[in-house]
Motif scaffolding. Structure first.
Motif, PDB file in Angstrom:
ATOM      1  N   GLU A 185       4.893  10.830   3.350  1.00 45.87           N
ATOM      2  CA  GLU A 185       4.072  11.852   2.705  1.00 45.87           C
ATOM      3  C   GLU A 185       4.735  12.361   1.434  1.00 45.87           C
ATOM      4  O   GLU A 185       5.968  12.469   1.378  1.00 45.87           O
ATOM      5  N   CYS A 186       3.927  12.673   0.427  1.00 50.39           N
ATOM      6  CA  CYS A 186       4.428  13.239  -0.828  1.00 50.39           C
ATOM      7  C   CYS A 186       5.366  14.397  -0.506  1.00 50.39           C
ATOM      8  O   CYS A 186       5.004  15.340   0.193  1.00 50.39           O
ATOM      9  N   THR A 187       6.598  14.307  -1.021  1.00 51.35           N
ATOM     10  CA  THR A 187       7.633  15.283  -0.659  1.00 51.35           C
ATOM     11  C   THR A 187       7.318  16.684  -1.175  1.00 51.35           C
ATOM     12  O   THR A 187       7.736  17.672  -0.583  1.00 51.35           O
ATOM     13  N   LEU A 188       6.574  16.757  -2.269  1.00 52.98           N
ATOM     14  CA  LEU A 188       6.217  18.088  -2.786  1.00 52.98           C
ATOM     15  C   LEU A 188       5.473  18.874  -1.711  1.00 52.98           C
ATOM     16  O   LEU A 188       5.686  20.072  -1.541  1.00 52.98           O
ATOM     17  N   THR A 202      -6.003  10.937   4.824  1.00 55.27           N
ATOM     18  CA  THR A 202      -4.985  12.006   4.880  1.00 55.27           C
ATOM     19  C   THR A 202      -4.864  12.508   6.311  1.00 55.27           C
ATOM     20  O   THR A 202      -5.829  13.061   6.853  1.00 55.27           O
ATOM     21  N   PRO A 203      -3.702  12.307   6.950  1.00 54.91           N
ATOM     22  CA  PRO A 203      -3.619  12.613   8.384  1.00 54.91           C
ATOM     23  C   PRO A 203      -3.425  14.091   8.715  1.00 54.91           C
ATOM     24  O   PRO A 203      -3.718  14.513   9.834  1.00 54.91           O
ATOM     25  N   ARG A 204      -2.897  14.857   7.751  1.00 53.16           N
ATOM     26  CA  ARG A 204      -2.643  16.276   8.017  1.00 53.16           C
ATOM     27  C   ARG A 204      -3.109  17.102   6.831  1.00 53.16           C
ATOM     28  O   ARG A 204      -3.073  16.637   5.698  1.00 53.16           O
ATOM     29  N   THR A 255      -3.016  13.937  -9.100  1.00 48.81           N
ATOM     30  CA  THR A 255      -3.918  14.930  -9.673  1.00 48.81           C
ATOM     31  C   THR A 255      -3.843  16.263  -8.935  1.00 48.81           C
ATOM     32  O   THR A 255      -4.695  17.126  -9.134  1.00 48.81           O
ATOM     33  N   GLY A 256      -2.849  16.430  -8.047  1.00 52.85           N
ATOM     34  CA  GLY A 256      -2.670  17.731  -7.408  1.00 52.85           C
ATOM     35  C   GLY A 256      -3.043  17.767  -5.942  1.00 52.85           C
ATOM     36  O   GLY A 256      -3.507  18.792  -5.433  1.00 52.85           O
ATOM     37  N   HIS A 257      -2.852  16.642  -5.249  1.00 59.13           N
ATOM     38  CA  HIS A 257      -2.979  16.619  -3.782  1.00 59.13           C
ATOM     39  C   HIS A 257      -4.379  16.889  -3.262  1.00 59.13           C
ATOM     40  O   HIS A 257      -4.594  17.788  -2.455  1.00 59.13           O
ATOM     41  N   GLN A 258      -5.344  16.067  -3.733  1.00 56.30           N
ATOM     42  CA  GLN A 258      -6.648  16.096  -3.084  1.00 56.30           C
ATOM     43  C   GLN A 258      -6.567  15.192  -1.852  1.00 56.30           C
ATOM     44  O   GLN A 258      -5.926  14.138  -1.882  1.00 56.30           O
ATOM     45  N   ALA A 259      -7.232  15.615  -0.782  1.00 58.45           N
ATOM     46  CA  ALA A 259      -7.206  14.817   0.451  1.00 58.45           C
ATOM     47  C   ALA A 259      -8.071  13.572   0.263  1.00 58.45           C
ATOM     48  O   ALA A 259      -9.032  13.571  -0.504  1.00 58.45           O
ATOM     49  N   THR A 260      -7.715  12.504   0.973  1.00 60.20           N
ATOM     50  CA  THR A 260      -8.567  11.313   1.050  1.00 60.20           C
ATOM     51  C   THR A 260      -8.978  11.181   2.527  1.00 60.20           C
ATOM     52  O   THR A 260      -8.428  11.877   3.373  1.00 60.20           O
ATOM     53  N   PRO A 261      -9.910  10.292   2.831  1.00 59.15           N
ATOM     54  CA  PRO A 261     -10.270  10.109   4.248  1.00 59.15           C
ATOM     55  C   PRO A 261      -9.086   9.611   5.090  1.00 59.15           C
ATOM     56  O   PRO A 261      -9.154   9.627   6.317  1.00 59.15           O
ATOM     57  N   ILE A 304       0.874  -1.175   0.000  1.00 60.78           N
ATOM     58  CA  ILE A 304       0.000   0.000   0.000  1.00 60.78           C
ATOM     59  C   ILE A 304       0.907   1.220   0.000  1.00 60.78           C
ATOM     60  O   ILE A 304       1.627   1.475   0.963  1.00 60.78           O
ATOM     61  N   LEU A 305       0.903   1.940  -1.102  1.00 64.03           N
ATOM     62  CA  LEU A 305       1.786   3.100  -1.246  1.00 64.03           C
ATOM     63  C   LEU A 305       1.049   4.310  -0.677  1.00 64.03           C
ATOM     64  O   LEU A 305       0.157   4.874  -1.313  1.00 64.03           O
ATOM     65  N   TYR A 306       1.434   4.651   0.531  1.00 63.44           N
ATOM     66  CA  TYR A 306       0.659   5.592   1.345  1.00 63.44           C
ATOM     67  C   TYR A 306       1.404   6.930   1.403  1.00 63.44           C
ATOM     68  O   TYR A 306       2.253   7.138   2.260  1.00 63.44           O
ATOM     69  N   ASN A 307       1.090   7.810   0.446  1.00 64.84           N
ATOM     70  CA  ASN A 307       1.756   9.125   0.445  1.00 64.84           C
ATOM     71  C   ASN A 307       0.815  10.220   0.960  1.00 64.84           C
ATOM     72  O   ASN A 307       1.066  11.404   0.789  1.00 64.84           O
ATOM     73  N   HIS A 308      -0.276   9.790   1.571  1.00 65.21           N
ATOM     74  CA  HIS A 308      -1.212  10.661   2.295  1.00 65.21           C
ATOM     75  C   HIS A 308      -2.167  11.463   1.412  1.00 65.21           C
ATOM     76  O   HIS A 308      -3.048  12.130   1.925  1.00 65.21           O
TER      77      HIS A 308
END
Lengths: 636, 202
Positions: A559-562, A501-503, A493-499, A484-488
Motif C-alpha cells: 500500500e502507498c506508504t503516505l 482498494t482493499p481498505r 492524483t491524491g489517493h482515489q479508491a479503485t474497485p 502489476i504495481l498494486y499500491n491499492h
C-alpha cells in the motif's frame, strides 16, 4: 489601505452569496457546479482538474451531488450523458488526455442532444507540467460540434460553470469548459452566488434522435449545425464578449487566461492606447459577427494564444469572406508548443509593436523609483531541475532498484502512467494510460527471445484500460513479464479508491475486487505476488521469472506508504534506522543509486538518515553492502 | 499599489500553507488577489512554489496576470535556499529576500554526482539581486528550521518564522494584523519570532 469587506470564506459550500471565496480555479469550478445544483459528477482523476471532483465529493451538505469515481473517462462520459437524458444536471471532469478516452461518446452527444444541463469540464495542460503530452484541446470542438467555453478568470470559471447548465438545457447540447493548468492552480478571491436546489433528474423521454444511425444520423448532424449557428448568435445576448480599448493600430484576439496577461503586458509596454482587445469566452462557435467592426477599424490583427492556434485557424477562414483582409500575425510571434506566459506575451507584443521591452519594464517600477542599477543575473548560478521522486518508503523505489540489477542495457522496460512513472525514469517509454504492457506486447512479437521484455501497469490503470490488454497478452502468451504495481490507490492524483482498494483511508476493510481472482478469470496462467519491501524475496522471485518465457505476471503489492503511515499512532515506540558513519564506505548504494530522500549528506559530507523523513521501509538496511544501516527503536 | 510575493521550497516545507495564510489575510484586509501555486512536487520532495499578487487596484480596470513581471517580485521567501534562485529574473532590485539556511540536494543531482550550489553561493547571488541602487542589502538569512526546532520542537513551523521575517520588512498595510489574528498561539509565537528577530541581516 483598502476597506475590509465581509469576512471571506474558505468553504466552497458556504451558503451565503456575495462572500469572497479564496479558491483555486478547479475549486471555483466546483463552487459553480454546486451553485447550479448538479445532481451528478463523474470523473476519472487527472491533474490539473482532480480537485473539482474532490471538493464536490467532500461536501457533507444535503445538496451534495452523486459523486461517481468512474473506471475511465469513457464510462464516466456515458454515465453523465445518461443522467442528463433522464433530466438531471450532470458534470464530467477529466484532463485533456482523458478526453481522448471519452472521444467516442463525445462525438455522438451533440447529435443525440441532452435534456438536463450537462457540462464537460476539461483541464488542459499547455507545457505538459502534469501530463504526458500537450496538444491544443480546442480543436476537438470542430469535429465534436460541441460549444467550447474558455473562462478568463477564476470568477469567470465559477460564473460560466453556473450558467453553462442553463445554456446546455436551452440549446440541447452539453457545453465544454476548458481550463488550462495555470488557471486550475491559479488562486483568487471569487464572489459566491446563490445555490440552486438540486436538479436530480425527472424522467426519461423516448426520442428518435437517440438512435443515431443512417439517415437519422445525417438529420441529427444537420440539426446540430443549426443549433451551433443559434449559439453563435447567443454570445452577444449572454454578454460573453469583452472588448477593451479603441486603438486602431492592431486588434488583438485572445481567449481564456491569456486575457489578463495581454492586458497587463499592454499596460507595462505602454501600448494599451494603440490597440483594442477582443476576447470571447465562447470560442466555438466563435461570434464572428461581433468581430466585423473591430477588424475593419484596425490595420492588423494579432492572435495571442498558446499551442496550435485554434482561434487563428478558425477566424482566418472567416477573414477570407471579408472584402479587405487585414494583416494577420499569431503563430509567428508566439510558439505553437509549450506554455505561453506573461513574459512570452510581453516579448511577442514588444516585437509586434517595436517597443523596447527593457525600457518599458524599468519605467513600470513605480514602487521602486530611484533604483536604477539592474542586477546582472547572468552570474546567478543556474539551478538544475529538481525531480519529484518516489516518496520515502514507497515500495517502487526498492522494486526498481532490484529490477534494474537484473536487467541488462539492451533489455526493454515498458512504462505506464502513475507513480511508477516518477523519476528516475527507468522505463524505455512513457506515453498514455496502458502503454506499458500493451506496447510491450507488440515489441515482444518482433523481438521475442532476443530481448528480455518487462512491462509496468498500475492497479488503477489495470482497471482503467488494461483488462483487454491482459486478456490478449495471456491468450497470445506474449513473451514478457508484466508487473502489476498494486499500491491499492490511484495514488498519483491524491489517493482515489479503485474497485481493487482493499481498505478505506482509515484502514477499514471494504468490498473489493481480488486481483489474483481477476487474473485467473482473464486467463493469466502464471502469476506471483511479492512485497517490494522484502529485498531478498524480490531477488529470488525476479531471478526465476526473468528466466522463464511467455506471459508472466508479478503483482508487486504494498500500500502507498503516505496512506499507511497516516494510520500509525502519533506517539509510542517507532522503528527507524540509523546510519553508522564508521561502517559506511561511501559506496553510494543508498545515497546515489537508491537515492532515498531520507538519506542525507551533512555539511561535513557524512551520510545520515533524517528521522523526520524516514518511512522505516528498511530497504536501505537490506541493500547496504557493509551493514552500516541498522534498525533502532525511538520513542515519539 | 501592487505587492508581489513568491514563496518557494520543496514538498513538505509548508509553502502552500504559508501562501494560504497570506492570501486569506490579503482578502480579509480588502485587497484583490491573483497568482497560482505550483504544487507538482508536493509530497514527492520536488519543487513547490506559490505566486501571490496583492493589489488595491480594481482588477476589472487594471488586471494582473497570474505571473509576476520580471523584476517585480517585492518579497521572495525561499524555504529551501537554492529554490528561490529559480525566480532570480523576477526579483525587484529594491525587494526583500528571505533565505532559509537549508539546502536539499535533489536526487537527480546525487545520482549524476553533479555539483550543487552551496548556502554561501546562494547568499552571494541573492545579495547581488537586491543590492542595486546602493541601498542597504535586503537579504534576511535565517535558520528557520533550527529556530522552530529549538523553540517549539516543530521544524515545520519554520515556514511561519520565515514568513514573519519577510513581512517585517515590507507588507501592505493591514495584512500582518489580519494574518496573525487567525493563528494559533504557537503559530503566532513562531511568526513573531521571525518578525522580531529577522534572522541575520546581511
Amino acid at each position: 489601505m483598502p476597506r475590509p469587506e465581509a469576512s471571506p470564506t474558505l468553504s466552497p459550500f458556504d451558503p451565503v452569496p456575495g462572500r469572497r471565496l479564496i479558491v483555486t480555479g478547479a475549486g471555483a469550478a466546483a463552487r459553480g457546479a454546486f451553485e447550479a445544483g448538479i445532481g451528478l459528477v463523474t470523473t476519472y482523476p487527472g491533474s490539473p482538474i482532480t480537485e473539482t471532483f474532490e471538493i464536490l465529493a467532500s461536501s457533507e451538505n444535503t445538496a451534495r451531488p452523486i459523486c461517481s469515481l468512474s473506471l475511465n473517462e469513457h464510462v464516466a462520459f456515458h454515465k453523465a450523458m445518461g443522467f442528463s437524458l433522464a433530466g438531471g444536471r450532470s458534470l464530467i471532469t477529466m484532463k485533456h488526455v482523458g478526453f481522448n478516452v471519452a472521444a467516442d461518446p463525445a462525438h455522438y452527444i451533440g447529435y443525440t442532444g441532452v435534456k438536463g444541463g450537462m457540462v464537460i469540464l476539461v483541464g488542459t495542460d499547455p507545457g505538459a507540467q502534469c501530463s504526458t503530452g500537450e496538444y491544443d484541446f480546442r480543436f476537438y470542438a470542430l469535429h465534436t460540434h460541441l460549444p467550447l467555453v474558455e473562462p478568463t478568470s477564476g470568477q469567470q470559471i465559477l460564473d460560466c460553470m453556473r450558467h453553462a447548465f442553463e445554456w446546455s438545457e436551452a440549446d440541447g447540447v452539453p457545453y465544454v469548459i476548458a481550463v488550462p493548468a495555470g488557471a486550475c492552480y491559479g488562486i483568487e478571491g471569487v464572489v459566491t452566488g446563490m445555490i440552486e436546489p438540486k436538479h436530480a433528474g425527472t424522467s426519461f423521454t423516448e426520442s428518435k434522435t437517440l438512435t443515431n444511425v443512417g439517415r437519422r444520423a445525417v438529420e441529427n448532424h444537420r440539426k446540430l449545425l443549426e443549433r451551433l449557428e443559434k449559439i453563435r448568435r447567443e454570445a452577444e445576448i449572454r454578454n460573453l464578449v469583452q472588448v477593451f480599448g479603441n486603438g486602431r493600430e492592431a486588434l488583438i484576439i485572445t481567449s481564456g487566461i491569456h486575457l489578463s496577461r495581454v492586458r497587463e503586458a499592454a499596460n507595462i509596454l505602454g501600448i494599451a492606447e494603440r490597440l483594442r482587445i477582443f476576447c470571447s469566452t465562447v470560442t466555438h462557435p466563435f461570434p464572428t459577427d461581433l468581430l466585423k467592426t473591430h477588424v475593419e477599424a484596425c490595420s492588423r490583427l494579432i492572435f495571442v494564444e498558446d499551442l496550435g492556434g485554434f482561434l487563428e485557424t478558425v477566424i482566418s477562414r472567416y477573414l477570407l469572406s471579408l472584402t479587405r483582409s487585414p494583416h494577420v500575425q499569431g503563430k509567428d510571434l508566439f510558439p505553437a508548443y509549450g506554455n505561453l506566459d506573461l513574459d512570452m506575451i510581453m516579448k511577442g507584443l514588444a516585437n509586434a509593436f517595436s517597443v523596447n521591452i527593457r525600457k518599458s519594464c524599468d519605467e513600470s517600477h513605480t514602487e521602486t523609483a530611484g533604483i536604477t542599477a539592474v542586477p546582472d543575473i547572468s552570474k546567478i548560478p543556474e539551478i538544475p531541475e529538481r525531480e519529484g521522486t518516489f516518496c520515502p518508503g514507497c515500495g517502487y523505489r526498492g522494486f526498481f532498484h532490484i529490477l534494474t540489477e537484473f536487467l541488462g542495457p539492451d533489455d526493454i522496460m515498458g512504462g505506464d502512467i502513475g507513480c511508477s512513472s516518477l523519476p528516475p525514469h527507468f522505463s524505455s517509454w512513457l506515453t498514455c494510460m496502458n502503454s506499458g504492457t500493451a506496447i510491450a506486447a507488440g515489441v515482444s512479437l518482433a523481438l521475442a527471445g532476443r530481448r528480455q521484455i518487462v512491462s509496468m501497469i498500475g492497479d488503477s490503470t489495470l482497471l482503467h484500460s488494461g483488462l483487454q490488454t491482459l486478456i490478449e497478452a495471456a491468450a497470445d502468451d506474449s513473451d514478457q513479464v508484466c508487473f502489476i504495481l498494486y499500491n491499492h490507490w490511484t495514488a498519483m492524483t491524491g489517493h482515489q479508491a479503485t474497485p481493487a482498494t482493499p481498505r478505506t483511508a482509515e484502514g477499514v476493510s471494504r468490498p473489493h475486487i481480488d486481483i489474483k481472482s481477476l487474473l485467473t478469470v482473464l486467463g493469466v496462467k502464471r502469476f506471483d505476488t511479492i512485497d517490494p519491501w522484502r529485498i531478498s524475496g524480490l531477488r529470488v522471485l525476479l531471478k526465476r521469472v526473468l528466466h522463464e518465457r511467455g506471459f508472466r505476471v508479478v503483482i508487486v503489492e504494498r500500500e502507498c506508504t503516505l496512506l499507511s503511515n497516516r494510520r500509525r499512532p502519533a506517539s509510542g515506540w517507532h522503528r527507524t534506522y540509523r546510519l553508522e558513519p564508521e561502517r559506511c564506505h561511501e559506496c553510494g548504494m543508498c545515497y546515489e543509486r537508491l537515492s532515498c530522500p531520507a538519506i542525507v549528506k551533512n555539511a561535513d559530507g557524512v551520510l545520515a538518515i533524517e528521522n523526520g523523513l524516514c518511512a522505516h521501509c528498511g530497504v536501505c538496511e537490506q541493500i547496504c553492502p557493509n551493514g552500516a544501516i541498522q534498525e533502532i527503536q525511538i520513542r515519539k | 499599489m501592487i505587492f508581489n510575493v513568491v514563496i518557494t521550497g520543496i514538498g513538505g516545507q509548508g509553502v502552500i500553507t504559508a501562501a494560504g495564510l497570506l492570501r486569506f489575510a490579503a482578502i480579509t484586509a480588502g485587497y484583490r488577489l491573483t497568482g497560482a501555486d505550483n504544487r507538482g512536487g508536493a509530497q514527492r520532495l520536488g519543487h513547490v512554489s506559490a505566486v501571490i499578487r496583492i493589489t488595491d487596484d480594481d482588477c476589472e480596470i487594471r488586471p494582473l496576470a497570474p505571473e509576476i513581471p520580471k523584476q517585480n517580485c517585492d518579497l521572495l521567501i525561499s524555504l529551501e535556499a537554492s529554490e528561490g534562485l529559480r525566480f532570480a529574473d523576477l526579483i525587484n532590485p529594491g525587494g526583500t529576500i528571505v533565505m532559509n539556511r537549508r539546502i536539499t540536494i535533489p536526487t537527480n543531482i546525487r545520482r549524476a554526482r553533479l555539483p550543487y550550489p552551496t548556502l554561501a553561493q546562494c547568499l552571494i547571488a541573492y545579495e547581488a539581486l537586491v543590492s542595486g541602487g546602493g541601498r542597504t542589502s535586503k537579504v534576511i538569512e535565517l535558520d528557520a528550521d533550527g529556530m522552530a526546532s529549538d523553540a517549539f520542537r516543530k521544524p515545520i513551523l519554520g515556514n511561519l518564522i520565515a514568513l514573519g521575517a519577510g513581512l517585517s520588512r515590507s507588507a501592505p498595510p493591514g495584512i500582518v494584523e489580519r494574518l496573525t489574528s487567525r493563528l494559533s498561539e504557537e503559530e503566532r509565537a513562531a511568526f513573531d519570532l521571525g518578525f522580531s528577530k529577522q534572522g541575520t541581516l546581511t
